[in-house]
Motif scaffolding. Structure first.
Motif, PDB file in Angstrom:
ATOM      1  N   ALA A   1       0.837  -1.200   0.000  1.00  0.00           N
ATOM      2  CA  ALA A   1       0.000   0.000   0.000  1.00  0.00           C
ATOM      3  C   ALA A   1       0.870   1.248   0.000  1.00  0.00           C
ATOM      4  N   ARG A   2       1.946   1.224   0.737  1.00  0.00           N
ATOM      5  CA  ARG A   2       2.863   2.369   0.776  1.00  0.00           C
ATOM      6  C   ARG A   2       3.475   2.597  -0.605  1.00  0.00           C
ATOM      7  N   ALA A   3       3.893   1.520  -1.261  1.00  0.00           N
ATOM      8  CA  ALA A   3       4.487   1.637  -2.594  1.00  0.00           C
ATOM      9  C   ALA A   3       3.467   2.186  -3.591  1.00  0.00           C
ATOM     10  N   ARG A   4       2.219   1.701  -3.530  1.00  0.00           N
ATOM     11  CA  ARG A   4       1.177   2.220  -4.430  1.00  0.00           C
ATOM     12  C   ARG A   4       0.966   3.707  -4.202  1.00  0.00           C
ATOM     13  N   TYR A   5       0.941   4.114  -2.949  1.00  0.00           N
ATOM     14  CA  TYR A   5       0.769   5.536  -2.632  1.00  0.00           C
ATOM     15  C   TYR A   5       1.950   6.345  -3.162  1.00  0.00           C
ATOM     16  N   ASP A   6       3.162   5.865  -2.900  1.00  0.00           N
ATOM     17  CA  ASP A   6       4.353   6.580  -3.353  1.00  0.00           C
ATOM     18  C   ASP A   6       4.396   6.690  -4.870  1.00  0.00           C
ATOM     19  N   ASP A   7       3.896   5.666  -5.577  1.00  0.00           N
ATOM     20  CA  ASP A   7       3.916   5.648  -7.043  1.00  0.00           C
ATOM     21  C   ASP A   7       2.766   6.450  -7.643  1.00  0.00           C
ATOM     22  N   SER A   8       1.813   6.916  -6.831  1.00  0.00           N
ATOM     23  CA  SER A   8       0.633   7.601  -7.367  1.00  0.00           C
ATOM     24  C   SER A   8       0.905   9.040  -7.749  1.00  0.00           C
ATOM     25  N   GLY A   9       2.075   9.559  -7.438  1.00  0.00           N
ATOM     26  CA  GLY A   9       2.418  10.914  -7.822  1.00  0.00           C
ATOM     27  C   GLY A   9       2.000  11.912  -6.765  1.00  0.00           C
ATOM     28  N   PRO A  10       2.242  13.189  -7.057  1.00  0.00           N
ATOM     29  CA  PRO A  10       1.924  14.247  -6.088  1.00  0.00           C
ATOM     30  C   PRO A  10       0.410  14.369  -5.854  1.00  0.00           C
TER      31      PRO A  10
END
Length: 52
Positions: free
Chosen positions: A41-50
């Motif tokens: 979930a953290r990786a998905r959030y980090d990859d979602s952009g600003p």
């Protein structure tokens, strides 16, 4: 406080604090069980952009 050099302080939980131990243990168990999902979930959030 226990007399020593360097100074040492010993702490203990009160009965009220001890009453939180089962809750803390449950959170620890949940976190250990779900850590891979948390990382994903953290990786998905980090990859979602600003944020907008």
């Amino acid at each position: 406080m226990t007399a020593s050099v360097p100074v040492r302080v010993d702490y203990t939980l009160t009965p009220l604090g001890e009453s939180l131990l089962p809750v803390q243990r449950a959170i620890k168990t949940w976190a250990e069980t779900h850590i891979e999902q948390v990382y994903a979930a953290r990786a998905r959030y980090d990859d979602s952009g600003p944020a907008a």
